[in-house]
Write a protein that holds these residues in place. Structure first.
Motif, PDB file in Angstrom:
ATOM      1  N   LEU A  71      21.820  -1.361  53.384  1.00 35.28           N
ATOM      2  CA  LEU A  71      22.271  -0.467  54.450  1.00 35.28           C
ATOM      3  C   LEU A  71      22.508  -1.243  55.743  1.00 35.28           C
ATOM      4  O   LEU A  71      21.710  -2.122  56.089  1.00 35.28           O
ATOM      5  N   LEU A  72      23.570  -0.902  56.463  1.00 39.39           N
ATOM      6  CA  LEU A  72      23.854  -1.502  57.763  1.00 39.39           C
ATOM      7  C   LEU A  72      23.318  -0.604  58.872  1.00 39.39           C
ATOM      8  O   LEU A  72      23.441   0.615  58.807  1.00 39.39           O
ATOM      9  N   ASP A  73      22.743  -1.211  59.919  1.00 31.03           N
ATOM     10  CA  ASP A  73      22.419  -0.465  61.125  1.00 31.03           C
ATOM     11  C   ASP A  73      23.733  -0.155  61.844  1.00 31.03           C
ATOM     12  O   ASP A  73      24.724  -0.886  61.682  1.00 31.03           O
ATOM     13  N   PRO A  74      23.782   0.893  62.669  1.00 33.81           N
ATOM     14  CA  PRO A  74      25.049   1.284  63.302  1.00 33.81           C
ATOM     15  C   PRO A  74      25.742   0.196  64.131  1.00 33.81           C
ATOM     16  O   PRO A  74      26.957   0.187  64.244  1.00 33.81           O
ATOM     17  N   ASP A  75      24.999  -0.760  64.681  1.00 32.17           N
ATOM     18  CA  ASP A  75      25.602  -1.803  65.524  1.00 32.17           C
ATOM     19  C   ASP A  75      25.840  -3.120  64.782  1.00 32.17           C
ATOM     20  O   ASP A  75      26.203  -4.129  65.395  1.00 32.17           O
ATOM     21  N   HIS A  76      25.654  -3.133  63.470  1.00 39.71           N
ATOM     22  CA  HIS A  76      25.773  -4.372  62.690  1.00 39.71           C
ATOM     23  C   HIS A  76      27.122  -5.064  62.907  1.00 39.71           C
ATOM     24  O   HIS A  76      27.182  -6.222  63.310  1.00 39.71           O
ATOM     25  N   LEU A  77      28.213  -4.368  62.628  1.00 39.52           N
ATOM     26  CA  LEU A  77      29.537  -5.001  62.757  1.00 39.52           C
ATOM     27  C   LEU A  77      29.855  -5.370  64.197  1.00 39.52           C
ATOM     28  O   LEU A  77      30.427  -6.432  64.452  1.00 39.52           O
ATOM     29  N   ALA A  78      29.501  -4.523  65.129  1.00 40.04           N
ATOM     30  CA  ALA A  78      29.779  -4.805  66.550  1.00 40.04           C
ATOM     31  C   ALA A  78      29.069  -6.080  66.994  1.00 40.04           C
ATOM     32  O   ALA A  78      29.667  -6.931  67.669  1.00 40.04           O
ATOM     33  N   LEU A  79      27.822  -6.226  66.598  1.00 37.61           N
ATOM     34  CA  LEU A  79      27.066  -7.411  67.004  1.00 37.61           C
ATOM     35  C   LEU A  79      27.629  -8.674  66.363  1.00 37.61           C
ATOM     36  O   LEU A  79      27.878  -9.665  67.048  1.00 37.61           O
ATOM     37  N   LEU A  80      27.877  -8.643  65.071  1.00 36.40           N
ATOM     38  CA  LEU A  80      28.402  -9.832  64.394  1.00 36.40           C
ATOM     39  C   LEU A  80      29.809 -10.179  64.870  1.00 36.40           C
ATOM     40  O   LEU A  80      30.143 -11.352  65.005  1.00 36.40           O
ATOM     41  N   ALA A  81      30.629  -9.171  65.154  1.00 37.05           N
ATOM     42  CA  ALA A  81      31.996  -9.416  65.636  1.00 37.05           C
ATOM     43  C   ALA A  81      31.983 -10.207  66.949  1.00 37.05           C
ATOM     44  O   ALA A  81      32.916 -10.960  67.227  1.00 37.05           O
ATOM     45  N   GLY A  82      30.945 -10.074  67.722  1.00 36.88           N
ATOM     46  CA  GLY A  82      30.834 -10.805  68.979  1.00 36.88           C
ATOM     47  C   GLY A  82      30.718 -12.314  68.809  1.00 36.88           C
ATOM     48  O   GLY A  82      30.850 -13.061  69.777  1.00 36.88           O
ATOM     49  N   TYR A  83      30.482 -12.778  67.598  1.00 38.31           N
ATOM     50  CA  TYR A  83      30.300 -14.215  67.332  1.00 38.31           C
ATOM     51  C   TYR A  83      31.434 -14.811  66.515  1.00 38.31           C
ATOM     52  O   TYR A  83      31.369 -15.979  66.132  1.00 38.31           O
ATOM     53  N   MET A  84      32.469 -14.045  66.233  1.00 38.61           N
ATOM     54  CA  MET A  84      33.544 -14.517  65.363  1.00 38.61           C
ATOM     55  C   MET A  84      34.326 -15.699  65.927  1.00 38.61           C
ATOM     56  O   MET A  84      34.824 -16.507  65.146  1.00 38.61           O
ATOM     57  N   LEU A  85      34.437 -15.814  67.211  1.00 40.94           N
ATOM     58  CA  LEU A  85      35.215 -16.918  67.783  1.00 40.94           C
ATOM     59  C   LEU A  85      34.510 -18.264  67.656  1.00 40.94           C
ATOM     60  O   LEU A  85      35.142 -19.304  67.775  1.00 40.94           O
ATOM     61  N   SER A  86      33.200 -18.236  67.384  1.00 34.47           N
ATOM     62  CA  SER A  86      32.446 -19.489  67.344  1.00 34.47           C
ATOM     63  C   SER A  86      31.965 -19.856  65.939  1.00 34.47           C
ATOM     64  O   SER A  86      31.160 -20.768  65.791  1.00 34.47           O
ATOM     65  N   ALA A  87      32.454 -19.154  64.905  1.00 36.48           N
ATOM     66  CA  ALA A  87      31.957 -19.426  63.556  1.00 36.48           C
ATOM     67  C   ALA A  87      32.955 -18.977  62.496  1.00 36.48           C
ATOM     68  O   ALA A  87      33.912 -18.259  62.791  1.00 36.48           O
ATOM     69  N   ASP A  88      32.694 -19.426  61.267  1.00 38.51           N
ATOM     70  CA  ASP A  88      33.470 -18.998  60.101  1.00 38.51           C
ATOM     71  C   ASP A  88      32.680 -17.994  59.266  1.00 38.51           C
ATOM     72  O   ASP A  88      33.255 -17.165  58.573  1.00 38.51           O
ATOM     73  N   ILE A  89      31.359 -18.110  59.306  1.00 42.70           N
ATOM     74  CA  ILE A  89      30.447 -17.188  58.630  1.00 42.70           C
ATOM     75  C   ILE A  89      29.376 -16.801  59.637  1.00 42.70           C
ATOM     76  O   ILE A  89      28.748 -17.665  60.256  1.00 42.70           O
ATOM     77  N   VAL A  90      29.187 -15.496  59.804  1.00 36.61           N
ATOM     78  CA  VAL A  90      28.180 -14.982  60.730  1.00 36.61           C
ATOM     79  C   VAL A  90      27.224 -14.105  59.919  1.00 36.61           C
ATOM     80  O   VAL A  90      27.670 -13.216  59.194  1.00 36.61           O
ATOM     81  N   TYR A  91      25.936 -14.373  60.041  1.00 41.22           N
ATOM     82  CA  TYR A  91      24.952 -13.532  59.360  1.00 41.22           C
ATOM     83  C   TYR A  91      23.831 -13.199  60.327  1.00 41.22           C
ATOM     84  O   TYR A  91      23.606 -13.913  61.308  1.00 41.22           O
TER      85      TYR A  91
END
Length: 188
Positions: A71-91
């Motif tokens: 299950l994802l918490d409601p802010d999961h995608l929003a938080l990870l999307a904030g790091y997309m410019l600095s990585a290829d895989i974000v966990y």
């Protein structure tokens, strides 16, 4: 830049109630994906084949993987999307349900990843990286038997940039039929 994220979920027919909960957790995201693609693996081709097929069909520039029993918490995608410019895989980190005293939560360490897997299946991955690596391989041909760890190792060898977000943003659910407990072929 607007992030275009596709969520993909490979599912087993026996897990439809858990899948419904996983789908609801995607629907509740504060940052909505462009799609949530699901493949119910009736033929038991394997998680790797299902995820690869879904990733190739995805319209997003990024793919967020979610197992049918997590299950994802409601802010999961929003938080990870904030790091997309600095990585290829974000966990991110997770809370563990059903396996007392165990957690995979660790900061990224390439040497430690080569020795054992600590990055669960739930991650945000550049779609073109998935294509470049040929997706996930069948667990039967993976050196350690786990398609996710095999994918991380191949990504590491391709000089991929990993980014750990040390915040809990999803739930890793263990149950008697989970793949981690029973293996790919015996999972229920």
């Amino acid at each position: 830049m607007t992030a275009r994220i596709s969520v993909i979920t490979a599912a087993l027919p026996s897990r439809l109630p858990m899948l419904a909960q996983a789908v609801a957790s995607v629907s509740a995201q504060t940052f909505q994906p462009v799609e949530h693609l699901i493949l119910v693996d009736h033929d038991r081709r394997g998680t790797g084949a299902a995820k690869t097929q879904l990733a190739h069909a995805a319209r997003g520039d990024w793919v967020a993987t979610l197992d049918d029993d997590d299950l994802l918490d409601p802010d999961h995608l929003a938080l990870l999307a904030g790091y997309m410019l600095s990585a290829d895989i974000v966990y991110s980190w997770c809370r563990v349900v059903g396996r007392d005293g165990w957690t995979p939560n660790r900061h990224f360490d390439a040497d430690a990843l080569r020795r054992s897997n600590f990055i669960p299946a739930t991650a945000l991955i550049r779609r073109d990286l998935i294509v470049q690596l040929g997706g996930w391989r069948d667990s039967a041909v993976c050196e350690h038997g786990w398609e996710d760890w095999d994918f991380w190792l191949r990504a590491l060898n391709a000089l991929t940039v990993f980014r750990c977000v040390p915040e809990v943003t999803w739930t890793y659910r263990f149950h008697p039929g989970s793949k981690t407990v029973r293996g790919e072929k015996q999972a229920a």
